[in-house]
Design an enzyme around this catalytic site. Structure first.
Site, short mmCIF file in Angstrom:
data_model
loop_
_atom_site.label_atom_id
_atom_site.label_comp_id
_atom_site.label_asym_id
_atom_site.label_seq_id
_atom_site.Cartn_x
_atom_site.Cartn_y
_atom_site.Cartn_z
N HIS A 1 -2.10 -1.24 0.55
CA HIS A 1 -1.70 0.08 0.06
C HIS A 1 -0.47 0.59 0.81
O HIS A 1 0.52 0.98 0.19
CB HIS A 1 -2.88 1.05 0.23
CG HIS A 1 -2.61 2.44 -0.21
ND1 HIS A 1 -2.97 2.90 -1.45
CD2 HIS A 1 -2.00 3.47 0.42
CE1 HIS A 1 -2.60 4.17 -1.57
NE2 HIS A 1 -2.02 4.54 -0.45
N GLU A 2 -0.53 0.55 2.13
CA GLU A 2 0.60 1.09 2.90
C GLU A 2 1.83 0.22 2.71
O GLU A 2 2.94 0.74 2.59
CB GLU A 2 0.23 1.18 4.39
CG GLU A 2 -1.03 1.96 4.71
CD GLU A 2 -1.14 3.32 4.04
OE1 GLU A 2 -0.08 3.95 3.79
OE2 GLU A 2 -2.27 3.76 3.74
N GLU B 1 2.25 5.27 5.68
CA GLU B 1 3.27 4.30 5.26
C GLU B 1 4.68 4.53 5.83
O GLU B 1 5.66 4.13 5.20
CB GLU B 1 3.35 4.31 3.73
CG GLU B 1 3.95 5.60 3.10
CD GLU B 1 2.93 6.64 2.66
OE1 GLU B 1 1.82 6.64 3.20
OE2 GLU B 1 3.26 7.44 1.78
#
Ligand code: TRP
Ligand code: ZN
Length: 885
Positions: free
Chosen positions: A301-302, A268
């Site tokens: 998610h990232e 990320e």
């Protein structure tokens, strides 16, 4: 390779940094053989810490120059040892100029700055930044970064880093430069750069506040036909976070870059997410439904980390679940919302429960067991675990179960109000949830501090004169390494009561109508709850929606389970009842097979179970996706977890027997469902179509568990004619499992067709590695295939790890050949990439659970690895703990 003796790091030893960094200016002269990094940082003494020594980390880099406030430091001014650079006495305000050199082309660890297919990438989480430059490489040091990249223009036309592009242009000698500035403070683990020959799909996207953001997905030339889904997932994620949590993209530009050499799923880095190609590239020809789902979830998610991880980050690595548990929970909720339907949501929840049981429960019961917020570690990379991620997400989910969606949102709002641009602890998140909802969550802290899976037992008693139903809940938690005794947890237990017709009863507790599902709060070791006005004997549906990460025990009869399996309004518990019915048969048959010397002869499956499977298979009122979940038996690994001194072959025989028996006895129904769930027309990865394919393909796999000419022909036809990878891979899997000669031909055809697609070649290796017909010798032969290499993590995992983790029968061959292979490969991989080696090392975690003869050989293999002189801290920690516990 670290040579110093492994040191254990303790959470209780946390000390704030002596100096804080305000700004970082980095200059890179990128060269695979010798990259020069110039680093100019401004530091300020931290009044909260005391001490005048500046402590910097550095690993596998060569120090070329070091200046403090313009003056070159003499050898006596600093110490450089054990990957630490300590400047002994510094003034309050410091400008430090550091020049260092690294060798990206020799970096096989994929941590720090490395080369993949001729391109430069970085991976800095958790402690990779110190492999790029000297720096206080800890997440509580947050600074503003400006990055100048210089490289050959023809070889590296694309130069990317975090934040915004400020300037770019040409230099002498065919080189060019790009200057990037990240407007936000960030910890060093979120730094990233890419210097590469890549192409991108891009578009501008209008944000909720009216700003336009530039979105890009960067891939190697030739892969632009596989970026649509990632881009679409990114746009959905941005929209979802705006709508669900009021969180906006805080940059003008957001980039996703794919690389085929990557240790994990994705990373990320602020504004510059770097991804394993596996979670970016997809089109119907090469990617399965599961791949599409994975891409949507990982992209989300990232992206969600931008707020939960980047804007608010972790004080230290013990707090990892602060960002990971929360972000997994967020991506899970996103996935559920993207499907939208109630059963769709339930199916995603069932997936989560299965993952937890299959992977996290064993971890929590094994030598590497650790709390969601660990107290110590040797190598932090070993703690990116299912416990920190998935159990961590369950802990976050419990807040939402306790306070509702609105209460949870209030807690999130308060968390950001208090902690934006800070590095904080798990306790801070819990406090925000407690304060926003006016609740005392002191006891809830034990979910963060105590390892092990709690066992929740229930006993129900209906009083036919008082018309009460008394539910007694009893909790306990087994000991884990370093934690012999546990205190009671605060457990939300969602409960329903079914009447004889299968309908939900209205629940009245303490004269309060709690509706059809009551969330009871268990805080003591033992507690009773009394439901009043219960006019008939109910069947209890306990732990609805899997409201807490516990093992539920109760004295279910088959009749209770069949009732729940047919009627429970909670789809998770409905599925759960079927899993319990299946598990009891699997355990019984595995026991019988073992007693008969694993001959497999004269096993028998009761009509009750077959009938239950028949009913769910043909129930058109149920979603195909749900029916597929209900038909999928617990894995061999899950069964093995239930048996002491387990013989993996007996488990395999039992499970195969049940599969074949279902295939034979439900033949007509399976064929009918196969036909009924075809998805003609253009492929679409949507949940409804994917659900149909899943049901059709599990039908195909059952039919081929008891193969006849018709079922083999069906698989062959699907393999030949399907236009999408989901159906082609499923058909190939069915042919391999049916052990017919056609399988070898199909494997050849498949390889010929897809040899140019690395991710499909991974599937090709993986299907063979996991087939019970593939023994160690066959795996060794596959390792000699020209497409195999240990250096690429995806490829190594697709063959070596897939064999050790997903082929229990052959891995646990009685002659110990699987274990010898494991030891050999762990050692070989460790010399290249400790993170990948260490994950493979964990295949031995549960060695103490196996039959004595196997145990002995597993122990010997572990000792062989542990006895290696040259071993990474990563692998050493795993094998040492396995042998000790
Ligand atoms: N933070 C990443 C995620 O969960 C995980 C990750 C990516 C990672 N690459 C890594 C962790 C390398 C350790 C090492 O989204
Ligand atoms: Zn994450």
């Amino acid at each position: 390779m670290r040579t110093d003796t492994p040191q254990t790091i303790y959470r209780k030893d946390y000390n704030p940094p002596t100096y804080l960094v305000d700004t970082v200016e980095l200059g890179f002269d990128l060269d695979p053989a010798r990259t020069v990094v110039a680093n100019r940082l401004t530091l300020r003494r931290n009044p909260a810490a005391g001490g005048r020594a500046i402590e910097l980390h550095g690993e596998e880099i060569e120090l070329v120059a070091l200046r403090l406030n313009g003056k070159t430091l003499a050898g006596a001014d600093y110490t450089l040892a054990d990957n630490r650079l300590v400047i002994h006495e510094a003034p309050d305000d410091v400008v430090l100029e550091i020049e260092s050199v690294c060798v990206p082309e020799q970096n096989t660890t994929l941590s720090g700055l490395y080369v993949s297919n001729g391109n430069f990438f970085t991976q800095c989480e958790a402690e990779g930044f110190r492999r790029i430059t000297y720096f206080p490489d800890r997440p509580d040091v947050m600074a503003k970064y400006t990055v100048m990249l210089r490289a050959d223009k023809a070889r590296y036309p694309v130069l990317l880093s975090n934040g915004n592009l400020i300037q770019e242009g040409d230099l002498d000698d065919g080189r060019h430069y790009a200057l990037w500035e990240d407007p936000f403070k960030k910890p060093s683990y979120l730094f990233a750069l890419v210097a590469a020959k890549l192409v991108c799909q891009e578009e501008t996207f209008r944000l909720a506040d009216g700003r336009d953001a530039l979105l890009q997905v960067w891939v190697e030339d030739g892969n632009l036909d596989k970026t649509d889904y990632a881009m679409q997932s990114l746009k959905h994620s941005i929209r979802w976070d705006e709508e669900k949590y009021g969180l906006e993209l805080d940059l003008d530009r957001f980039m996703i870059v794919a690389t085929s050499d990557f240790n994990m799923g994705a990373m990320e880095n602020k504004g510059l997410n770097i991804f394993n190609t596996k979670f970016v590239l997809a089109n119907p020809r090469v990617a399965t439904d599961v791949d599409f789902q994975g891409i949507e979830a990982v992209v989300a998610h990232e992206y969600f980390h931008n707020w939960t991880g980047n804007r608010v980050t972790c004080r230290d690595w013990f707090q990892l679940s602060l960002k990971e548990g929360l972000t997994v929970f967020r991506d899970q909720e996103f996935t559920a919302d993207m499907i939208g339907t109630d059963t769709g949501r339930a199916v995603t929840r069932i997936d989560q429960v299965r993952t937890l049981r299959q992977h996290q429960f064993p971890e929590d019961a094994g030598p590497m067991a650790h709390p969601v917020r660990p107290d110590s570690f040797v190598e932090i990379n070993n703690f990116y675990t299912v416990t920190v991620y998935e159990k961590g997400a369950e802990v976050v989910r419990m807040y939402q179960t306790l306070f509702g969606v609105d209460g949870f949102r209030k807690g999130m709002d308060l968390y950001f109000e208090r902690h934006d641009e800070q590095a904080v602890e798990c306790d801070d998140f819990r406090r925000a949830m407690a304060d926003a909802n006016g609740r005392d969550l002191t006891q809830f802290e034990r979910w963060y501090s105590q390892a092990g899976t709690p066992v929740l037992r229930f006993e129900g008693r209906w009083d036919e004169t008082a018309h009460t139903y008394t539910l007694k809940l009893i909790q306990s938690c087994p000991p884990t390494p370093g934690q012999p005794q546990k205190l009671p947890f605060h457990i939300p237990v969602a409960v329903g009561l079914l009447d004889a017709a299968g309908n939900d009863m209205r629940l009245v507790v303490d004269s309060v109508d709690r509706g059809a599902t009551a969330v009871l709060e268990l805080t003591q070791a033992e507690q009773t709850f009394v439901f009043t006005d219960v006019k008939e004997q109910p069947v209890a549906s306990v732990l609805r929606g899997f409201s807490a990460p516990v093992v539920l025990q109760g004295s279910y009869t088959d009749a209770d389970l069949l009732h729940l399996f047919s009627h429970d309004s909670d789809p998770v518990n409905r599925w759960e009842a079927g899993q319990r019915l299946a598990m009891s048969r699997l355990l019984k048959l595995a026991g019988e097979a073992a007693a008969k010397g694993n001959s497999g002869a004269s096993l028998n499956l009761d009509e009750t179970f077959i009938e239950a499977m028949r009913k769910v298979l043909v129930d058109e009122t149920l979603d195909p996706a749900f029916r597929e979940q209900a038909l999928l038996l617990p894995s061999e690994g899950m069964v093995a977890e239930q048996i002491d001194g387990v013989d993996p072959l007996a488990v395999h025989i039992a499970r195969q027997f049940i599969r074949a028996d279902i295939g034979a006895r439900l033949r007509g129904e399976l064929l009918a469902q196969y036909e009924a769930n075809l998805t003609p027309g253009a492929y679409s990865p949507d949940a409804a179509s994917a659900g149909k394919r899943a049901l059709k393909n599990i039908a195909l796999s059952y039919l081929n568990a008891a193969p006849d000419d018709e079922s083999v022909a069906l698989a062959q036809r699907q393999f030949d004619e399907a236009d999408n990878m989901t159906d082609r891979a499923a058909a190939l899997g069915a042919l391999i499992a049916s052990r017919v000669p056609e399988a070898a031909d199909a494997l050849d055809v498949f390889y010929q067709e897809f040899q140019g697609e690395a991710l499909v070649v991974d599937k090709w290796f993986m299907m063979q590695a996991a087939a019970p017909t593939t023994d160690v010798a066959a795996v060794r032969a596959l390792m000699r295939h020209p497409a195999f290499t240990l250096r690429n993590p995806n490829r190594a995992r697709s063959l070596v790890a897939a064999f050790c983790m997903n082929n229990p029968v052959q891995f646990h061959a009685p002659d110990g050949s699987g274990y010898a292979f494991w030891a050999e490969q762990v050692i070989a991989l460790d010399a290249l990439n400790p993170q990948v080696a260490s994950r493979l090392a964990r295949a031995m975690d549960r060695w103490r659970r196996y039959a004595p003869a196997l145990q002995e050989q597993m122990k010997a293999a572990l000792q062989r690895v542990a006895g290696q002189g040259k071993l990474s801290n990563d692998v050493r920690e795993v094998v040492t703990k396995a042998l000790a516990n």
